[in-house]
Design a protein around this motif. Structure first.
Motif, PDB file in Angstrom:
ATOM      1  N   TRP A  24       0.861  -1.169   0.000  1.00 49.75           N
ATOM      2  CA  TRP A  24       0.000   0.000   0.000  1.00 49.75           C
ATOM      3  C   TRP A  24       0.900   1.222   0.000  1.00 49.75           C
ATOM      4  O   TRP A  24       1.691   1.412   0.933  1.00 49.75           O
ATOM      5  CB  TRP A  24      -0.874  -0.065   1.247  1.00 49.75           C
ATOM      6  CG  TRP A  24      -2.046   0.844   1.247  1.00 49.75           C
ATOM      7  CD1 TRP A  24      -2.583   1.495   0.184  1.00 49.75           C
ATOM      8  CD2 TRP A  24      -2.830   1.200   2.389  1.00 49.75           C
ATOM      9  NE1 TRP A  24      -3.674   2.224   0.598  1.00 49.75           N
ATOM     10  CE2 TRP A  24      -3.838   2.062   1.937  1.00 49.75           C
ATOM     11  CE3 TRP A  24      -2.773   0.870   3.747  1.00 49.75           C
ATOM     12  CZ2 TRP A  24      -4.784   2.612   2.793  1.00 49.75           C
ATOM     13  CZ3 TRP A  24      -3.712   1.415   4.594  1.00 49.75           C
ATOM     14  CH2 TRP A  24      -4.711   2.271   4.123  1.00 49.75           C
ATOM     15  N   VAL A  25       0.819   2.051  -1.030  1.00 51.25           N
ATOM     16  CA  VAL A  25       1.774   3.139  -1.221  1.00 51.25           C
ATOM     17  C   VAL A  25       1.167   4.499  -0.891  1.00 51.25           C
ATOM     18  O   VAL A  25       1.813   5.362  -0.312  1.00 51.25           O
ATOM     19  CB  VAL A  25       2.290   3.132  -2.688  1.00 51.25           C
ATOM     20  CG1 VAL A  25       3.275   4.265  -2.919  1.00 51.25           C
ATOM     21  CG2 VAL A  25       2.944   1.797  -3.020  1.00 51.25           C
ATOM     22  N   THR A  26      -0.099   4.702  -1.267  1.00 56.43           N
ATOM     23  CA  THR A  26      -0.744   6.005  -1.125  1.00 56.43           C
ATOM     24  C   THR A  26      -2.089   5.853  -0.426  1.00 56.43           C
ATOM     25  O   THR A  26      -2.875   4.976  -0.792  1.00 56.43           O
ATOM     26  CB  THR A  26      -0.993   6.630  -2.517  1.00 56.43           C
ATOM     27  OG1 THR A  26       0.213   6.609  -3.246  1.00 56.43           O
ATOM     28  CG2 THR A  26      -1.473   8.062  -2.394  1.00 56.43           C
ATOM     29  N   ARG A  27      -2.340   6.682   0.578  1.00 60.06           N
ATOM     30  CA  ARG A  27      -3.648   6.699   1.230  1.00 60.06           C
ATOM     31  C   ARG A  27      -4.485   7.789   0.551  1.00 60.06           C
ATOM     32  O   ARG A  27      -4.028   8.931   0.423  1.00 60.06           O
ATOM     33  CB  ARG A  27      -3.471   7.039   2.718  1.00 60.06           C
ATOM     34  CG  ARG A  27      -4.478   6.406   3.657  1.00 60.06           C
ATOM     35  CD  ARG A  27      -5.833   7.057   3.647  1.00 60.06           C
ATOM     36  NE  ARG A  27      -6.718   6.293   4.520  1.00 60.06           N
ATOM     37  CZ  ARG A  27      -7.743   5.570   4.089  1.00 60.06           C
ATOM     38  NH1 ARG A  27      -8.035   5.504   2.804  1.00 60.06           N
ATOM     39  NH2 ARG A  27      -8.497   4.914   4.946  1.00 60.06           N
ATOM     40  N   GLU A  28      -5.659   7.417   0.117  1.00 56.34           N
ATOM     41  CA  GLU A  28      -6.552   8.394  -0.513  1.00 56.34           C
ATOM     42  C   GLU A  28      -7.821   8.542   0.315  1.00 56.34           C
ATOM     43  O   GLU A  28      -8.322   7.547   0.844  1.00 56.34           O
ATOM     44  CB  GLU A  28      -6.947   7.929  -1.917  1.00 56.34           C
ATOM     45  CG  GLU A  28      -5.822   7.947  -2.905  1.00 56.34           C
ATOM     46  CD  GLU A  28      -6.287   7.490  -4.282  1.00 56.34           C
ATOM     47  OE1 GLU A  28      -6.108   8.261  -5.228  1.00 56.34           O
ATOM     48  OE2 GLU A  28      -6.853   6.389  -4.380  1.00 56.34           O
ATOM     49  N   GLY A  29      -8.313   9.746   0.411  1.00 52.36           N
ATOM     50  CA  GLY A  29      -9.548   9.990   1.137  1.00 52.36           C
ATOM     51  C   GLY A  29     -10.036  11.389   0.809  1.00 52.36           C
ATOM     52  O   GLY A  29      -9.639  11.974  -0.212  1.00 52.36           O
TER      53      GLY A  29
END
Ligand SMILES: [Mg+2]
Length: 326
Positions: A24-29
């Motif tokens: 998991w490289v990028t957290r999006e929200g």
């Protein structure tokens, strides 16, 4: 009537987070701002985890677009259960606006479980977390072979001070035979092992219950319980000693989660869904409220701030909001 504004974000991890769901490289929200007629503001955050069964960010943003720029409490209360991250984001923003909470609660380090890196890096990483005051530490298993992980775990367990506790999290990645093997390895280390979390995938509930009934090491459920509805259903089915991990940010409407927590008599651990400080404050407020209303405190699964490469954790909601417009 309230003005609704939504700003999506992308946030890089310091190094990619290894779980059995992959890297998991990028957290999006998305951050949500509600403003009332008196220009008072309530903040919320939509932090979906689709592999836990929540909506995707795209579905959440599409629903917010459909709601439009003006909403009221009734519109927020009727967000469908298929959008639990939206329910939490808008529901907590509305609560913040209506109840004007005091300064956000900051738990002390010994109230927070530190997250160790997977694999051998755990051996070098635990002392720094311990010195910071985290005396309960979490380590992901099911990433390497059992023999490799057992060797690493024994090194950590032998070095850890007597008051230290470890949580092992398999993210549903073991077979039943492997889970039994792990529990046999761990049995002599009770109570230094606080629990084994989600050894099997959610669709093996009967096996999970069976393991919990036989093992001296408690079994915790995480992936099995994303939403309030799942919590209620499993609360009725699972033995009392099973620990439930609750990620408020993906559980749905905060008021409904609070009502459910008031009814349970089992151990509950509150956990981060890797939110920004806005979602984190709302999730921690819910944990604090629960501790004040009969849920026995257990170290919080929020020892994750050092996993992000940015400085967002030091930003106020206003400053973060401004940053997201750039
Ligand atoms: Mg977990």
């Amino acid at each position: 009537m309230l003005r609704l504004e939504v700003r999506p974000y992308r946030r890089e991890f310091q190094r990619s987070l290894t779980t059995r769901h992959g890297n998991w490289v990028t957290r999006e929200g998305a951050v949500v701002r509600l403003t009332d007629a008196a220009s008072r503001v309530g903040w919320g955050e939509i932090a979906p985890l689709p592999w836990f069964g929540t909506e995707t960010l795209a579905a959440a943003l599409a629903y917010c677009a459909k709601l439009g720029n003006v909403v009221d409490a009734a519109a927020i209360a009727t967000i469908p259960d298929t959008l639990p991250a939206c329910q939490f984001g808008l529901g907590s923003a509305l609560n913040a606006l209506q109840h004007r909470p005091a300064a956000p609660w900051t738990p002390s380090p010994d109230q927070v479980c530190g997250l160790l890196p997977a694999g051998e890096a755990a051996i070098a990483a635990w002392p720094a977390l311990w010195i910071k005051g985290h005396h309960t530490l979490k380590w992901k298993i099911g990433v390497q072979s059992i023999a490799q992980e057992q060797a690493i775990l024994m090194q950590v367990l032998k070095a850890l001070p007597a008051t230290g506790r470890l949580r092992l999290d398999a993210n549903g990645g073991l077979t039943l035979a492997e889970a039994k093997q792990w529990l046999a390895i761990l049995a002599p280390w009770n109570p230094h092992i606080e629990f084994l979390e989600q050894p099997l995938p959610p669709n093996q509930l009967m096996d999970l219950i069976d393991l919990a009934r036989r093992s001296p090491i408690p079994i915790a459920l995480d992936e099995s319980i994303a939403t309030v509805a799942q919590f209620a259903q499993l609360d009725a089915q699972c033995p009392r000693q099973m620990v439930f991990v609750v990620k408020p940010a993906i559980a749905g409407h905060p008021d409904r989660l609070q009502a459910q927590l008031c009814q349970t008599r089992r151990p509950v651990v509150f956990s981060s869904a890797l939110e920004t400080p806005i979602g984190r404050s709302a999730a921690l407020a819910l944990a604090r409220w629960s501790w004040d209303h009969g849920i026995p405190p257990r170290p919080l699964g929020f020892g994750v701030e050092h996993w992000f490469a940015d400085r967002w954790n030091s930003l106020s909601p206003d400053a973060l909001w401004t940053h997201l417009a750039l």
